[in-house]
Design a protein around this motif. Sequence first.
Motif, short mmCIF file in Angstrom:
data_model
loop_
_atom_site.label_atom_id
_atom_site.label_comp_id
_atom_site.label_asym_id
_atom_site.label_seq_id
_atom_site.Cartn_x
_atom_site.Cartn_y
_atom_site.Cartn_z
N ARG A 36 0.62 -1.13 0.37
CA ARG A 36 -0.25 -0.09 -0.13
C ARG A 36 1.10 1.17 -0.26
O ARG A 36 0.19 2.17 -0.36
N ASP A 37 1.83 1.25 1.02
CA ASP A 37 2.91 2.43 0.36
C ASP A 37 3.28 2.78 -0.64
O ASP A 37 4.04 3.47 -0.92
N ALA A 38 4.11 1.22 -1.41
CA ALA A 38 4.37 1.44 -3.24
C ALA A 38 3.15 2.02 -3.48
O ALA A 38 3.48 3.35 -4.53
N ARG A 39 2.23 1.79 -3.59
CA ARG A 39 0.88 2.61 -4.16
C ARG A 39 0.80 3.97 -3.74
O ARG A 39 0.33 4.67 -4.90
N GLY A 40 1.05 4.52 -2.90
CA GLY A 40 0.52 5.68 -2.32
C GLY A 40 -0.51 6.18 -1.61
O GLY A 40 -1.42 4.95 -2.15
N ILE A 41 -0.26 6.37 -0.82
CA ILE A 41 -1.91 6.33 0.53
C ILE A 41 -1.98 7.75 0.55
O ILE A 41 -1.44 9.42 1.01
N GLU A 42 -3.52 8.32 -0.44
CA GLU A 42 -4.00 9.13 -0.46
C GLU A 42 -4.42 10.39 0.86
O GLU A 42 -3.98 9.63 1.84
N ARG A 43 -4.13 11.29 0.65
CA ARG A 43 -4.24 12.78 1.84
C ARG A 43 -2.83 12.39 3.12
O ARG A 43 -3.56 12.42 4.12
N GLY A 44 -1.92 11.60 3.09
CA GLY A 44 -1.02 11.85 3.29
C GLY A 44 -1.39 11.20 5.03
O GLY A 44 -1.00 10.88 5.94
N ILE A 45 -2.11 10.20 4.66
CA ILE A 45 -2.79 8.80 5.69
C ILE A 45 -1.57 7.66 5.81
O ILE A 45 -0.41 7.64 5.13
N ARG A 46 -1.24 7.49 7.15
CA ARG A 46 0.04 6.62 7.48
C ARG A 46 -0.38 5.29 8.16
O ARG A 46 -1.07 5.25 8.82
N ILE A 47 0.12 3.77 7.97
CA ILE A 47 -0.12 2.98 8.14
C ILE A 47 0.61 1.89 9.74
O ILE A 47 2.23 2.27 8.98
N ARG A 48 0.44 2.16 10.64
CA ARG A 48 1.51 1.60 11.62
C ARG A 48 1.37 -0.02 11.93
O ARG A 48 0.19 0.10 12.51
N PHE A 49 2.25 -0.71 12.66
CA PHE A 49 2.16 -1.84 12.36
C PHE A 49 2.71 -2.40 13.66
O PHE A 49 3.87 -2.06 14.01
N ASP A 50 1.71 -2.84 15.30
CA ASP A 50 2.41 -2.48 15.95
C ASP A 50 2.89 -3.76 16.55
O ASP A 50 1.37 -4.41 16.92
N ASN A 51 3.75 -5.03 16.23
CA ASN A 51 3.51 -6.57 16.71
C ASN A 51 4.31 -6.46 17.83
O ASN A 51 5.15 -6.57 17.93
N LYS A 52 3.08 -6.63 18.93
CA LYS A 52 3.69 -7.06 20.07
C LYS A 52 3.96 -8.49 20.59
O LYS A 52 4.32 -9.26 21.56
N LEU A 53 4.57 -9.33 19.30
CA LEU A 53 4.95 -10.64 19.49
C LEU A 53 6.02 -10.85 18.69
O LEU A 53 6.03 -10.19 17.60
N ALA A 54 7.44 -11.36 19.42
CA ALA A 54 8.04 -11.39 18.08
C ALA A 54 8.48 -12.63 17.60
O ALA A 54 9.19 -12.55 16.79
N GLU A 55 7.24 -13.87 18.19
CA GLU A 55 7.53 -15.36 17.29
C GLU A 55 6.66 -15.03 15.90
O GLU A 55 5.28 -13.50 15.70
N PRO A 56 6.71 -15.44 14.99
CA PRO A 56 5.56 -15.27 14.07
C PRO A 56 3.95 -15.60 14.47
O PRO A 56 3.87 -16.77 15.59
N LEU A 57 3.31 -14.52 13.70
CA LEU A 57 1.54 -14.62 14.28
C LEU A 57 0.69 -16.34 13.28
O LEU A 57 0.30 -15.71 12.11
N ILE A 58 1.01 -17.36 13.52
CA ILE A 58 0.62 -18.87 13.10
C ILE A 58 -1.00 -18.76 12.91
O ILE A 58 -1.29 -18.68 14.37
N VAL A 59 -2.36 -18.71 12.10
CA VAL A 59 -3.00 -19.25 12.36
C VAL A 59 -3.24 -19.86 11.08
O VAL A 59 -2.17 -20.33 10.71
N LEU A 60 -4.28 -21.24 11.46
CA LEU A 60 -4.26 -22.05 9.50
C LEU A 60 -6.22 -21.29 9.10
O LEU A 60 -6.85 -21.40 9.65
N GLY A 61 -5.75 -21.91 8.05
CA GLY A 61 -6.33 -20.90 6.98
C GLY A 61 -6.66 -21.11 5.28
O GLY A 61 -5.29 -21.20 5.41
N GLU A 62 -6.65 -19.59 5.07
CA GLU A 62 -7.32 -19.64 3.54
C GLU A 62 -5.86 -18.61 3.21
O GLU A 62 -7.11 -17.85 3.61
N GLY A 63 -5.37 -18.51 2.69
CA GLY A 63 -4.30 -17.15 2.88
C GLY A 63 -4.85 -16.10 2.05
O GLY A 63 -4.89 -15.04 2.28
N GLY A 64 -5.26 -16.61 0.51
CA GLY A 64 -6.14 -15.49 0.34
C GLY A 64 -6.86 -14.62 0.27
O GLY A 64 -7.35 -13.50 0.66
N ARG A 65 -7.97 -15.45 1.34
CA ARG A 65 -8.88 -15.07 1.89
C ARG A 65 -8.87 -13.71 2.68
O ARG A 65 -9.56 -13.07 3.52
#
Length: 534
Positions: free
Chosen positions: A393-422
Amino acid sequence: MEPDIDSPRNSAVGIDLARDEEDARALSLRWSARVSLTPRILFVNVFALAMLAGGFFYLDSYRSRIVDGRVTQSIREARLVAEAIVAVPPRQRPDLALKLAQDMGARLRIYDKDATLIIDTRAMGLRNFVLQDPDKQDWQQAAARFLDAVIDTVVGAPRAPLYRERTSGMAWPDVRTARAEPKVAATVWRAPDRTPVITAASAFPGGGVVMSTINARDITQTVRVERFRLGVVLLIVAIVSVLLSLFLARTIVRPLRRLARAAVRVRLGRAREVVVPRLPERRDEIGMLARALSDMSLALRARIDAIEAFAADVTHEMKNPLASLRSAVEGMAMVKDPELQERLLAIVRDDVQRLDRLITDIAEASRLDAQLSRAKFEPVDLGAMITALIASRDARGIERGIRIRFDNKLAEPLIVLGEGGRLERVLENLIENAVSFSPEGGVITITAVRDHDVLTVSVEDQGPGVPETAREQVFRRFQSLRPAGEAFGKHSGLGLAIARTIVEAHQGTINVESRSDGAEGARLVVRLPARNAT
């Protein structure tokens, strides 16, 4: 696409299907499946009674043992009588024979060496051997003789010869055998009333023969009494068994027929007017079946209502762009001003794009349940997925100067069981929704935490937020609270509805909550079952 065996949802479905197939093979009754339950229940219980009725045949062996014992007794008595006759002078033999006959309850006949009858206790006035005339007996004895004949025929019992008086001693087979061989001979005869007659002959020194004759009516009477008692018990047990079978069939067959009739009415398309009985008073398998069918019919009714509502909503949503498109096309035919024609053409393009977007979302929403049921669930790292989505999304550019921040509080991977595309579609919808509501220069915060076996991902924006009264409404199809100033028709109103469908298919939940810091804005929270990294 093959189902993933590691998916909890697909695994449960696979296990249930395998269990159903196994149960179907175990319960496949090729011949009895064509028969109603009531006669099958009766047959099983009556068959058990038929096994009990085998006791009648046991009585035949019981009678045979008694007869054999009485034959042995007659042989022994004949030998003793012969020895007693030899021990006394000839002139005392008639009195001794009469006394012995009284004690034995038998008729005694003594033949000399020429097989001539010289002593007969019956001729001496002792009539303790008298055969019954069956024609002079009552109907009960006639019925008993008939039953004797039937049982003898069924069990294949040997039929004794009919007893008839002989005028000559040599006409008796026992006398001939006793004269020819140094042993005691005995024969079992059949009296006219089917009671056993036992004759036994024993030779004594000088060529004479003693023959005893006894009519053992007590044997037949004993067997008939035991058979009567067994018959009474069998009759009582049969009546009780049939009544219990009918009661059991009533408690099983009647509710099953009610459920079958209700299911047929549902199949005929009358689901809305059919009330499937839930049988709340029953706690057995039939009660479970009734409640399961009732829940299934309610779910079917809800699904039908949802389909009808979805079709009505689709019709309503498509009418607006179609009406606008028709007006623009009709106007282009009448307007000659190039500038106005260009504006009408822009409206046509917008309406076509809107219809295309709407049809695409509708098609995806309508196919979503079926596609998810066949989806292959695999371990998915949500942390890596969120990072990639933010970078894209940053590469495509975000309108109106909006910023997206990811606050990952876990050092380990966030693994769930599911269908990736969905799952990626869910996160894209949440980020897109947050961007559209964020003010200029706003910050979107994505947070991921894990609490035991639940992984929670939240997306917070600094927009106007969602009123508490509308927090469930936004997840309905074609329901959308759009920010002020956004062009009409830019969103179909299916994004969050699709997101909820996908999340619930992954055994998770998605809700709208207030921001954790109390600031203005919306917070969308997704909770999914977590899986340990391997």
